[in-house]
Motif scaffolding. Structure first.
Motif, mmCIF file in Angstrom:
data_model
loop_
_atom_site.group_PDB
_atom_site.id
_atom_site.type_symbol
_atom_site.label_atom_id
_atom_site.label_comp_id
_atom_site.label_asym_id
_atom_site.label_seq_id
_atom_site.Cartn_x
_atom_site.Cartn_y
_atom_site.Cartn_z
ATOM 1 N N GLY A 8 -15.104 -6.263 -7.391
ATOM 2 C CA GLY A 8 -14.132 -7.120 -8.077
ATOM 3 C C GLY A 8 -13.305 -6.318 -9.075
ATOM 4 N N GLY A 10 -10.325 -5.120 -8.849
ATOM 5 C CA GLY A 10 -8.863 -5.205 -8.752
ATOM 6 C C GLY A 10 -8.195 -5.854 -9.951
ATOM 7 N N ILE A 13 -12.148 -8.659 -15.506
ATOM 8 C CA ILE A 13 -13.272 -7.929 -16.107
ATOM 9 C C ILE A 13 -13.614 -6.683 -15.289
ATOM 10 C CG2 ILE A 13 -15.758 -8.105 -16.552
ATOM 11 C CD1 ILE A 13 -15.216 -11.097 -17.321
ATOM 12 N N ASP A 32 -12.828 -4.230 -3.896
ATOM 13 C CA ASP A 32 -12.299 -5.590 -4.058
ATOM 14 C C ASP A 32 -11.870 -6.109 -2.689
ATOM 15 O OD1 ASP A 32 -11.140 -7.078 -6.896
ATOM 16 O OD2 ASP A 32 -10.458 -7.911 -4.978
ATOM 17 N N ALA A 33 -11.851 -7.425 -2.539
ATOM 18 C CA ALA A 33 -11.345 -8.023 -1.311
ATOM 19 C C ALA A 33 -9.832 -7.937 -1.244
ATOM 20 C CB ALA A 33 -11.795 -9.481 -1.229
ATOM 21 N N ASP A 34 -9.196 -7.766 -2.382
ATOM 22 C CA ASP A 34 -7.734 -7.714 -2.429
ATOM 23 C C ASP A 34 -7.258 -6.257 -2.426
ATOM 24 O OD1 ASP A 34 -5.095 -9.146 -2.916
ATOM 25 O OD2 ASP A 34 -5.147 -7.700 -4.568
ATOM 26 N N ILE A 54 -17.476 -8.820 -0.338
ATOM 27 C CA ILE A 54 -18.926 -8.610 -0.470
ATOM 28 C C ILE A 54 -19.746 -9.675 0.252
ATOM 29 C CG2 ILE A 54 -18.729 -7.339 -2.648
ATOM 30 C CD1 ILE A 54 -19.948 -10.028 -3.926
ATOM 31 N N ALA A 55 -19.098 -10.764 0.651
ATOM 32 C CA ALA A 55 -19.810 -11.799 1.406
ATOM 33 C C ALA A 55 -19.816 -11.526 2.908
ATOM 34 C CB ALA A 55 -19.194 -13.169 1.119
ATOM 35 N N ALA A 77 -17.917 -8.882 -8.792
ATOM 36 C CA ALA A 77 -17.123 -9.847 -8.007
ATOM 37 C C ALA A 77 -17.791 -11.214 -8.045
ATOM 38 C CB ALA A 77 -16.981 -9.366 -6.564
ATOM 39 N N TRP A 80 -15.490 -19.082 -8.723
ATOM 40 C CA TRP A 80 -15.922 -20.402 -9.198
ATOM 41 C C TRP A 80 -14.936 -21.435 -8.698
ATOM 42 C CZ3 TRP A 80 -14.286 -16.307 -12.139
ATOM 43 C CH2 TRP A 80 -13.019 -16.420 -12.720
ATOM 44 N N THR A 126 -23.386 -12.149 -14.846
ATOM 45 C CA THR A 126 -23.762 -13.554 -14.864
ATOM 46 C C THR A 126 -22.759 -14.275 -15.757
ATOM 47 O OG1 THR A 126 -25.529 -15.130 -15.323
ATOM 48 C CG2 THR A 126 -25.540 -13.124 -16.641
ATOM 49 N N GLY A 171 -18.934 -15.025 -22.203
ATOM 50 C CA GLY A 171 -18.515 -16.378 -22.544
ATOM 51 C C GLY A 171 -17.181 -16.613 -21.855
ATOM 52 N N LEU A 172 -16.190 -17.114 -22.596
ATOM 53 C CA LEU A 172 -14.882 -17.284 -21.957
ATOM 54 C C LEU A 172 -13.995 -16.082 -22.260
ATOM 55 C CD1 LEU A 172 -12.870 -18.853 -20.299
ATOM 56 C CD2 LEU A 172 -12.193 -20.092 -22.359
ATOM 57 N N VAL A 173 -13.516 -15.459 -21.175
ATOM 58 C CA VAL A 173 -12.627 -14.302 -21.255
ATOM 59 C C VAL A 173 -11.376 -14.655 -20.457
ATOM 60 C CG1 VAL A 173 -12.358 -11.871 -20.649
ATOM 61 C CG2 VAL A 173 -14.612 -12.749 -21.327
ATOM 62 N N THR A 175 -8.708 -13.956 -18.088
ATOM 63 C CA THR A 175 -8.408 -12.968 -17.050
ATOM 64 C C THR A 175 -7.441 -13.635 -16.074
ATOM 65 O OG1 THR A 175 -10.201 -13.780 -15.649
ATOM 66 C CG2 THR A 175 -10.755 -12.012 -17.196
ATOM 67 N N THR A 178 -9.152 -16.800 -14.836
ATOM 68 C CA THR A 178 -9.271 -17.974 -15.696
ATOM 69 C C THR A 178 -7.923 -18.417 -16.255
ATOM 70 O OG1 THR A 178 -9.781 -16.544 -17.578
ATOM 71 C CG2 THR A 178 -11.652 -17.499 -16.414
HETATM 72 N N1 LIG Z 1 -13.559 -14.641 -17.137
HETATM 73 C C1 LIG Z 1 -14.569 -15.328 -17.657
HETATM 74 O O1 LIG Z 1 -14.419 -16.101 -18.628
HETATM 75 C C2 LIG Z 1 -15.962 -15.157 -17.119
HETATM 76 C C3 LIG Z 1 -17.013 -15.784 -17.802
HETATM 77 C C4 LIG Z 1 -18.306 -15.650 -17.329
HETATM 78 C C5 LIG Z 1 -18.562 -14.886 -16.196
HETATM 79 N N2 LIG Z 1 -17.521 -14.294 -15.546
HETATM 80 C C6 LIG Z 1 -17.833 -13.507 -14.350
HETATM 81 O O2 LIG Z 1 -17.253 -12.229 -14.460
HETATM 82 C C7 LIG Z 1 -16.834 -11.767 -13.168
HETATM 83 C C8 LIG Z 1 -15.361 -11.406 -13.187
HETATM 84 O O3 LIG Z 1 -14.602 -12.535 -13.650
HETATM 85 P P1 LIG Z 1 -13.029 -12.438 -13.818
HETATM 86 O O4 LIG Z 1 -12.639 -13.503 -14.769
HETATM 87 O O5 LIG Z 1 -12.613 -11.041 -14.074
HETATM 88 O O6 LIG Z 1 -12.554 -12.895 -12.353
HETATM 89 P P2 LIG Z 1 -11.128 -12.690 -11.617
HETATM 90 O O7 LIG Z 1 -10.999 -13.837 -10.682
HETATM 91 O O8 LIG Z 1 -10.045 -12.439 -12.607
HETATM 92 O O9 LIG Z 1 -11.346 -11.351 -10.788
HETATM 93 C C9 LIG Z 1 -12.344 -11.312 -9.786
HETATM 94 C C10 LIG Z 1 -12.052 -10.186 -8.830
HETATM 95 O O10 LIG Z 1 -13.096 -10.210 -7.847
HETATM 96 C C11 LIG Z 1 -12.517 -10.152 -6.561
HETATM 97 N N3 LIG Z 1 -13.359 -10.857 -5.606
HETATM 98 C C12 LIG Z 1 -13.608 -12.196 -5.558
HETATM 99 N N4 LIG Z 1 -14.397 -12.484 -4.514
HETATM 100 C C13 LIG Z 1 -14.656 -11.304 -3.895
HETATM 101 C C14 LIG Z 1 -15.411 -10.940 -2.761
HETATM 102 N N5 LIG Z 1 -16.028 -11.865 -2.008
HETATM 103 N N6 LIG Z 1 -15.492 -9.641 -2.418
HETATM 104 C C15 LIG Z 1 -14.855 -8.701 -3.152
HETATM 105 N N7 LIG Z 1 -14.102 -8.984 -4.218
HETATM 106 C C16 LIG Z 1 -14.010 -10.274 -4.589
HETATM 107 C C17 LIG Z 1 -11.140 -10.817 -6.691
HETATM 108 O O11 LIG Z 1 -10.257 -10.389 -5.667
HETATM 109 C C18 LIG Z 1 -10.733 -10.357 -8.086
HETATM 110 O O12 LIG Z 1 -10.039 -9.120 -8.044
HETATM 111 C C19 LIG Z 1 -17.184 -12.883 -12.186
HETATM 112 O O13 LIG Z 1 -18.439 -12.655 -11.619
HETATM 113 C C20 LIG Z 1 -17.246 -14.115 -13.078
HETATM 114 O O14 LIG Z 1 -18.055 -15.130 -12.551
HETATM 115 C C21 LIG Z 1 -16.239 -14.412 -15.986
#
Ligand SMILES: NC(=O)c1ccc[n+]([C@@H]2O[C@H](COP(=O)([O-])OP(=O)(O)OC[C@H]3O[C@@H](n4cnc5c(N)ncnc54)[C@H](O)[C@@H]3O)[C@@H](O)[C@H]2O)c1
Length: 251
Positions: A8, A10, A13, A32-34, A54-55, A77, A80, A126, A171-173, A175, A178
């Motif tokens: 993840g 790309g 976080i 990343d998938a993208d 990754i799935a 990665a 939600w 997590t 917590g909440l970030v 990105t 979100t």
């Molecule tokens: N942002 C938040 O507030 C927050 C809070 C708690 C936990 N998290 C966790 O942190 C992680 C990153 O969150 P984020 O906000 O940066 O997300 P995001 O959606 O901004 O980025 C996620 C990245 O993962 C990639 N991805 C998604 N599914 C994939 C797959 N099947 N295979 C490969 N790549 C895949 C997407 O293409 C994307 O580039 C996640 O696991 C999320 O659950 C985020």
């Protein structure tokens, strides 16, 4: 130079984690998938890009085949769906569990054999919602609680190979992921000020905790979940944040 695989990577976080580990001296494999975003990130940090869902078992096998040796694996990665339990469709539930739980296990299983004799570190992403639940989050909190349990299981099963496994729970970030729901600066301010530390998290806050758990200062730490949530999980601010979220969702 240690090799770190970050999924993840790309955006959000994962991108911050990849940049931090590269700045700390790791050779980063950004996954990343993208394709477009991960290629851009890899170029910017001087790492290697791998496009992989990754799935997808075949894609994960291909990724594992391209990696000879590994020191750090960051399972970041995740996805939600914003829906209550009652409003979640079976497809939503399958998708969230498939990526967050099955994908994390599947990629780890595929790469565990690539760690060298000195072992290494796994860091799984997590969420504070693994502990406190959240308004309109459906099965996502359950998927992240499963990531905590997977982390403990990895810690036990991989300890004989000197591979540590820990989790980081944001917590909440804000990105790219979100931003759709939390774009409104007023909403960010409202939720941020409900946090004991008075603000939302940044991707760099999370990357710092990942770097700690991945590095030598955490050499005797395994099986732990470190919540990087500004205090959200520990003093009832979840209820305030949930109230704000519930209110916004009702508008
Ligand atoms: N942002 C938040 O507030 C927050 C809070 C708690 C936990 N998290 C966790 O942190 C992680 C990153 O969150 P984020 O906000 O940066 O997300 P995001 O959606 O901004 O980025 C996620 C990245 O993962 C990639 N991805 C998604 N599914 C994939 C797959 N099947 N295979 C490969 N790549 C895949 C997407 O293409 C994307 O580039 C996640 O696991 C999320 O659950 C985020």
């Amino acid at each position: 130079m240690p090799t770190a695989v970050v999924t993840g990577a790309g955006r959000g976080i994962g991108r911050a984690v990849a940049a931090r580990l590269a700045a700390d001296g790791a050779e980063v494999v950004a996954v990343d998938a993208d394709a477009a975003s991960v290629t851009e990130v890899a170029e910017r940090i001087g790492g290697r890009a791998v496009v992989c869902d990754i799935a997808d078992e075949d894609a994960v096998a291909a990724l594992a085949g391209s990696i000879d040796r590994l020191d750090v694996l960051v399972n970041n990665a995740g996805i939600w769906r914003s829906a209550t339990l009652d409003d979640s469709s079976r497809d939503d539930v399958d998708a969230v569990l498939r990526v967050n739980v099955v994908g994390t296990w599947q990629l780890t299983r595929a790469l565990a054999g690539r760690f060298g004799p000195d072992g290494g570190a796994i860091v799984n992403l997590t969420s504070v919602l693994a502990e406190v639940g959240g308004a309109g989050r459906g099965v996502y909190p359950a998927s992240k609680a499963a990531v905590v349990a997977l982390t403990k299981q990895m810690a036990v099963e991989y300890a004989p190979r000197r591979i540590r496994a820990n989790a980081v729970g944001p917590g909440l970030v804000v990105t790219e992921g979100t931003a759709g729901e939390f774009a409104d600066p007023g909403l960010q301010q409202a939720i941020g000020s409900a946090m004991p530390l008075g603000r939302l998290g940044t991707p760099e806050d999370i990357a710092g905790a990942v770097a700690f758990l991945a590095g030598p200062d955490a050499a005797y730490v395994t099986g732990q979940a470190l919540y990087v949530d500004g205090g959200w999980g520990v003093n009832g601010s979840a209820f305030i944040a949930n109230a704000v979220l519930g209110y916004i969702q009702s508008l």
